[in-house]
Design an enzyme around this catalytic site. Structure first.
Site, PDB file in Angstrom:
ATOM      1  N   ALA A  22       0.710  -1.127   0.014  1.00 55.90           N
ATOM      2  CA  ALA A  22      -0.068  -0.090   0.129  1.00 55.90           C
ATOM      3  C   ALA A  22       0.928   1.328  -0.120  1.00 55.90           C
ATOM      4  CB  ALA A  22      -0.838  -0.113   1.337  1.00 55.90           C
ATOM      5  N   LEU A  23       2.006   1.116  -0.815  1.00 56.29           N
ATOM      6  CA  LEU A  23       2.845   2.149  -0.999  1.00 56.29           C
ATOM      7  C   LEU A  23       2.192   3.646  -1.356  1.00 56.29           C
ATOM      8  CD1 LEU A  23       5.791   0.559  -2.817  1.00 56.29           C
ATOM      9  CD2 LEU A  23       4.934   0.384  -0.406  1.00 56.29           C
TER      10      LEU A  23
ATOM     11  N   GLY B 160       5.257   8.677   1.136  1.00 55.42           N
ATOM     12  CA  GLY B 160       6.098   8.484   2.036  1.00 55.42           C
ATOM     13  C   GLY B 160       7.303   7.482   1.677  1.00 55.42           C
ATOM     14  N   HIS B 161       6.600   6.208   1.587  1.00 58.10           N
ATOM     15  CA  HIS B 161       7.443   5.267   0.825  1.00 58.10           C
ATOM     16  C   HIS B 161       8.226   5.698  -0.252  1.00 58.10           C
ATOM     17  CE1 HIS B 161       3.971   2.827   2.659  1.00 58.10           C
ATOM     18  NE2 HIS B 161       5.013   2.223   3.188  1.00 58.10           N
TER      19      HIS B 161
ATOM     20  N   GLY C 228      10.623   5.400   8.277  1.00 61.57           N
ATOM     21  CA  GLY C 228      10.077   6.579   8.678  1.00 61.57           C
ATOM     22  C   GLY C 228       9.909   6.988   9.889  1.00 61.57           C
ATOM     23  N   GLU C 229      10.106   8.370  10.146  1.00 58.69           N
ATOM     24  CA  GLU C 229      10.074   8.859  11.460  1.00 58.69           C
ATOM     25  C   GLU C 229       8.734   8.993  11.820  1.00 58.69           C
ATOM     26  OE1 GLU C 229      12.298  12.678  11.650  1.00 58.69           O
ATOM     27  OE2 GLU C 229      14.220  11.624  11.731  1.00 58.69           O
TER      28      GLU C 229
ATOM     29  N   ASP D 148       6.665   6.446  12.254  1.00 59.22           N
ATOM     30  CA  ASP D 148       6.461   5.555  13.380  1.00 59.22           C
ATOM     31  C   ASP D 148       7.981   5.473  14.177  1.00 59.22           C
ATOM     32  OD1 ASP D 148       4.241   3.955  12.215  1.00 59.22           O
ATOM     33  OD2 ASP D 148       5.473   3.934  10.449  1.00 59.22           O
TER      34      ASP D 148
ATOM     35  N   SER E 101      -0.337   7.888   5.412  1.00 64.49           N
ATOM     36  CA  SER E 101      -0.276   6.449   5.928  1.00 64.49           C
ATOM     37  C   SER E 101      -0.924   5.656   5.158  1.00 64.49           C
ATOM     38  CB  SER E 101      -0.808   6.811   7.408  1.00 64.49           C
ATOM     39  OG  SER E 101      -1.153   5.554   7.936  1.00 64.49           O
ATOM     40  N   SER E 102      -0.976   4.486   5.158  1.00 66.28           N
ATOM     41  CA  SER E 102      -1.747   3.525   4.204  1.00 66.28           C
ATOM     42  C   SER E 102      -2.989   3.403   4.791  1.00 66.28           C
ATOM     43  CB  SER E 102      -1.026   2.202   4.318  1.00 66.28           C
ATOM     44  OG  SER E 102       0.374   1.965   3.825  1.00 66.28           O
TER      45      SER E 102
END
Ligand code: PAF
Length: 254
Positions: free
Chosen positions: A33-34, A37-38, A148-149, A151, A186-187
């Site tokens: 689910a990119l 962010g990814h 990723g920051e 999380d 976010s996904s």
């Protein structure tokens, strides 16, 4: 062209060959689910390494609620397209039995950081995250791995695990990527209704207003969020809220 590898031994062979040719390898573990962010993690890895590998595995051991696991969006075609466009060399796309030949008899546990914040609301979550990340790092053996920051707690725990086990991978933190209204990508955002999507950016706006966690909790509650936590850690304010059925997490520097 992104090459898909499903088998662990094949991935080990590819990494051994790549590293043996003195090429650096950047790695981004994902559950698919990119989103943008990814993409920013992939682009950073592309700039900093000779080769880039991504893994796509919706990891069941980090879910305490089977409904959440089921609801995680699966968008393989779109993910593949993004990876092709972003210049990913390898996608590792394993099955549960390939990554967990032990059926999760062996696992990484950490205390006390994994027991608070996210860990306090998601039973066993970080055991599952750390275990799968350790497995993936052992298979891929990347020069650098990108997290990723958004999380933040996950990043800190992975960074410290890499140090604790003398892993030869550099753990690279990457800044939160936001929508133009401030909502962290976010996904899970796809599950927000139109009305919830309108409210969601208020989470980041309120977190950023420089008040104490106690005041922030009250203000978020008044604005209509169900607050799970707002705490100060590592010079950051970290928070988790629910909007309807969707759980949002975010953090800002203090
Ligand atoms: O952040 C995620 O998407 C997951 O927790 C990770 C690191 C891929 C482990 O399953």
């Amino acid at each position: 062209m992104t090459q898909v590898i499903r088998e662990v031994p094949e991935m080990v062979r590819w990494s051994t060959e790549t590293l043996g040719q003195n090429r650096s390898l950047g790695f981004i573990p994902t559950m698919g689910a990119l989103h943008a962010g990814h993409r920013s993690l992939i682009e950073k890895a592309r700039r900093e390494n000779d080769r880039v590998a991504v893994s796509l595995f919706v990891n069941p051991t980090q879910y305490d609620d089977p409904t959440d696991l089921e609801a995680y969006p699966r968008t393989f075609e779109a993910d593949m397209e993004m990876m092709q466009n972003a210049g990913v060399d390898i996608l590792l796309f394993p099955e549960y039995r390939d990554l967990y030949p032990d059926d999760y008899r062996y696992r990484v546990t950490e205390s006390p950081v994994s027991e608070e914040l996210e860990g306090a609301h998601r039973n066993g979550h970080f055991d599952g995250v750390l275990t799968v990340v350790l497995k993936l790092l052992c298979i891929v053996r990347p020069t650098r791995a990108y997290f990723g920051e958004k999380d933040w707690q996950q990043y800190v725990l992975v960074r410290d695990m890499a140090a604790a086990f003398f892993l030869q991978t550099e753990i690279v933190p990457c800044p939160v990527i936001r929508e133009s209204d401030g909502l962290a990508m976010s996904s899970r955002n796809v599950h927000l209704t139109v009305e919830e999507r309108r409210l969601a950016p208020e989470f980041h706006r309120i977190l950023s207003c420089g008040e104490s966690p106690q005041i922030l909790r009250r203000r978020l509650g008044e604005r209509g969020f169900e607050v799970e936590y707002v705490e100060r850690r590592d010079d950051r304010i970290l928070g988790a809220v629910r909007v309807g059925k969707v759980r949002l997490i975010d953090n800002v520097s203090d």
